[in-house]
Design a protein around this motif. Structure first.
Motif, PDB file in Angstrom:
ATOM      1  N   LYS A   8       0.839  -1.199   0.000  1.00 43.83           N
ATOM      2  CA  LYS A   8       0.000   0.000   0.000  1.00 43.83           C
ATOM      3  C   LYS A   8       0.876   1.252   0.000  1.00 43.83           C
ATOM      4  O   LYS A   8       1.843   1.350   0.752  1.00 43.83           O
ATOM      5  N   THR A   9       0.535   2.190  -0.851  1.00 47.19           N
ATOM      6  CA  THR A   9       1.282   3.445  -0.899  1.00 47.19           C
ATOM      7  C   THR A   9       0.368   4.599  -0.538  1.00 47.19           C
ATOM      8  O   THR A   9      -0.830   4.576  -0.837  1.00 47.19           O
ATOM      9  N   ARG A  48      11.949  14.494  -6.703  1.00 45.26           N
ATOM     10  CA  ARG A  48      12.581  14.623  -5.385  1.00 45.26           C
ATOM     11  C   ARG A  48      11.877  13.842  -4.286  1.00 45.26           C
ATOM     12  O   ARG A  48      12.505  13.542  -3.262  1.00 45.26           O
ATOM     13  N   THR A  49      10.607  13.520  -4.461  1.00 40.51           N
ATOM     14  CA  THR A  49       9.861  12.890  -3.370  1.00 40.51           C
ATOM     15  C   THR A  49      10.426  11.518  -3.021  1.00 40.51           C
ATOM     16  O   THR A  49      10.895  10.773  -3.899  1.00 40.51           O
ATOM     17  N   SER A  50      10.365  11.187  -1.748  1.00 36.92           N
ATOM     18  CA  SER A  50      10.808   9.866  -1.293  1.00 36.92           C
ATOM     19  C   SER A  50       9.686   8.845  -1.381  1.00 36.92           C
ATOM     20  O   SER A  50       9.930   7.643  -1.261  1.00 36.92           O
ATOM     21  N   GLY A  51       8.461   9.319  -1.586  1.00 35.97           N
ATOM     22  CA  GLY A  51       7.329   8.416  -1.712  1.00 35.97           C
ATOM     23  C   GLY A  51       7.077   8.041  -3.168  1.00 35.97           C
ATOM     24  O   GLY A  51       7.950   8.210  -4.037  1.00 35.97           O
ATOM     25  N   THR A  52       5.864   7.530  -3.432  1.00 33.96           N
ATOM     26  CA  THR A  52       5.485   7.151  -4.795  1.00 33.96           C
ATOM     27  C   THR A  52       4.687   8.285  -5.418  1.00 33.96           C
ATOM     28  O   THR A  52       3.578   8.583  -4.979  1.00 33.96           O
TER      29      THR A  52
END
Length: 473
Positions: free
Chosen positions: A210-211, A263-267
């Motif tokens: 899950k993201t 740049r985001t560390s998420g998806t």
């Protein structure tokens, strides 16, 4: 008894293409009903502009937002469809999208003013925007990599037929029924789609990992696209201050989204890095320009037939029918060759046919005969059918199943953006040429079609970077 060869390994014949069985065809038919509703409804209202103007006592510029609002809502909804399908499952997301679309259809039919109709079209567009991408990704998961190409080649003809069928269906409805039926016609189709899907479409589990939803990306991407399209639309209406603000703000938000995605560390909602990976980048360019060419032409031709040739809405729709017939024929051809012919060969040939079918429209100022128009549209239709399915097959067969919803969302977003930005751009060009040409309306349209030729050449340049062979070969 024949002797077996020694010292060399005998070649293993390639396995025959996986069979598309009746059960899979039934699932494809059910899921394509949603795509049919959403894509037809994007253009079905175009022939009812005059009727709605009289009904609500509004100006043409105000009523035009009935179409624009729907398209902007679609642009806003498509990026989120991949995350929703990955989080809650493809079938559940698809069913909810159909329900939202039908709710919006009922509200549109009950509208009491131009403003209320525009608001309800947004609701309808939010549901409609999720249907094509979610349906394609779900179908690709069910079909598997071996059958994806053939089944996508069957269902991809629907988005090509829809811009042709929309004006024809809309003109027919207005000839026998009041304007609310432009929207109520969706109810039996949508109800049948829901009932059939609950019975025959299997549940595909959502992604195991899950993201979190990329809220910042959503606040930059969807509004940025909508504001950009709004700005281009304002240019067409010669309102330069709102146009400048819209284009500048929209472009700035899209740049911000790209920086955020890198740049985001998420998806991210749509990963910008996808477009740097072959063959996704070339495939994206082909679909982007295809959307501009298809939807842009479907904006220009009905307008030309009604203003340049004084045809009725129904007659204009009938003139566009050869393109739909060509698309159907092209779909049959692609279905029989998609597992045998290199994807790049199919796509480049398709773009070449679209280019061949577009060039005659650059001669509208020289009294182009109806027979030439019909032939050109038929050739364009065949060409359009040869692009979408191979491009989607290239991408769907090269990524992991869990990534299908996001990839489908990205591809459909590009096709939608290409259609909306392309249409807005061509509207600006047409208005400028009308100002220059004055009473020579046909020549103004002919000048504008040179831009469509340019779109085709740009798509061809991108298509030359597509793979020469199928995945796994």
């Amino acid at each position: 008894m024949s002797e077996k060869p020694t010292g060399a390994r005998a070649e293993t014949p390639a396995p025959p293409p996986a069979k598309v069985d009746p059960a899979l065809l039934r699932i494809a038919f059910i899921l394509v009903l949603g795509t049919f509703m959403a894509t037809v409804d994007a253009t079905i209202v175009s022939v009812g502009i005059d009727t709605l103007t009289e009904e609500f006592g509004a100006t043409v510029a105000e009523i035009q937002w009935v179409s624009t609002a729907y398209l902007l809502a679609v642009v806003a909804a498509v990026p989120a469809s991949g995350w929703l399908a990955g989080r809650f499952g493809g079938r559940r997301t698809w069913l909810v999208a159909v329900g939202v679309f039908l709710l919006g259809s009922v509200l549109c039919a009950l509208a009491w003013s131009a403003t209320s109709l525009i608001v309800f079209r947004v609701v309808q567009g939010l549901g409609g925007g999720m249907l094509p991408a979610t349906g394609q990704a779900l179908l690709a998961r069910i079909a598997g990599k071996e059958r994806t190409g053939r089944v996508i080649s069957i269902v991809s003809v629907v988005p090509l037929l829809s811009p042709v069928l929309g004006p024809l269906v809309g003109g027919t409805i207005l000839g026998v029924a009041p304007w609310p039926w432009l929207f109520l016609v969706n109810l039996p189709i949508g109800a049948a789609a829901i009932l059939l899907a609950r019975r025959h479409v299997p549940v595909v589990p959502p992604a195991s990992q899950k993201t979190a939803f990329d809220l910042r990306g959503a606040l930059l991407l969807s509004p940025g696209l909508a504001v950009l399209v709004y700005g281009l639309t304002e240019v067409a209406h010669d309102r330069m201050l709102p146009a400048a603000i819209g284009i500048t703000a929209g472009a700035a938000m899209l740049v911000g989204f790209t920086v955020h995605g890198l740049r985001t560390s998420g998806t991210p909602l749509v990963d910008p890095r996808l477009f740097t990976r072959p063959p996704f980048g070339a495939a994206a360019l082909a679909l982007l320009v295809l959307g501009a060419s298809v939807f842009g032409t479907m904006f220009l031709l009905p307008l030309y037939f009604q203003t340049g040739r004084d045809l009725s809405a129904l007659e204009a729709g009938l003139m566009l029918a050869p393109q739909g017939l060509g698309a159907a024929a092209g779909s049959v051809l692609v279905n029989r060759t998609i597992d045998k012919v290199a994807p790049r060969t199919l796509v480049v040939t398709g773009i070449g046919l679209i280019l061949l079918g577009t060039v005659p429209f650059t001669q509208l100022g020289h009294d182009l005969p109806d027979a030439a128009v019909v032939a050109a549209l038929a050739v364009r239709g065949v060409g359009m059918a040869m692009i979408g399915a191979p491009v989607m097959n290239i991408v769907y067969s090269r990524i992991e199943p869990a990534q299908l919803p996001r990839a489908a969302g990205a591809l459909n977003l590009l096709n939608t953006v290409g259609g909306s930005v392309g249409t807005a751009t061509l509207a600006v060009v047409l208005q400028s040429r009308l100002d220059v040409r004055g009473a020579d309306v046909s020549q103004a349209f002919a000048d504008t079609f040179w831009w469509v030729v340019g779109f085709c050449l740009l798509a061809a340049a991108g298509a030359t970077r597509l793979p020469r062979t199928h995945a796994g070969k």
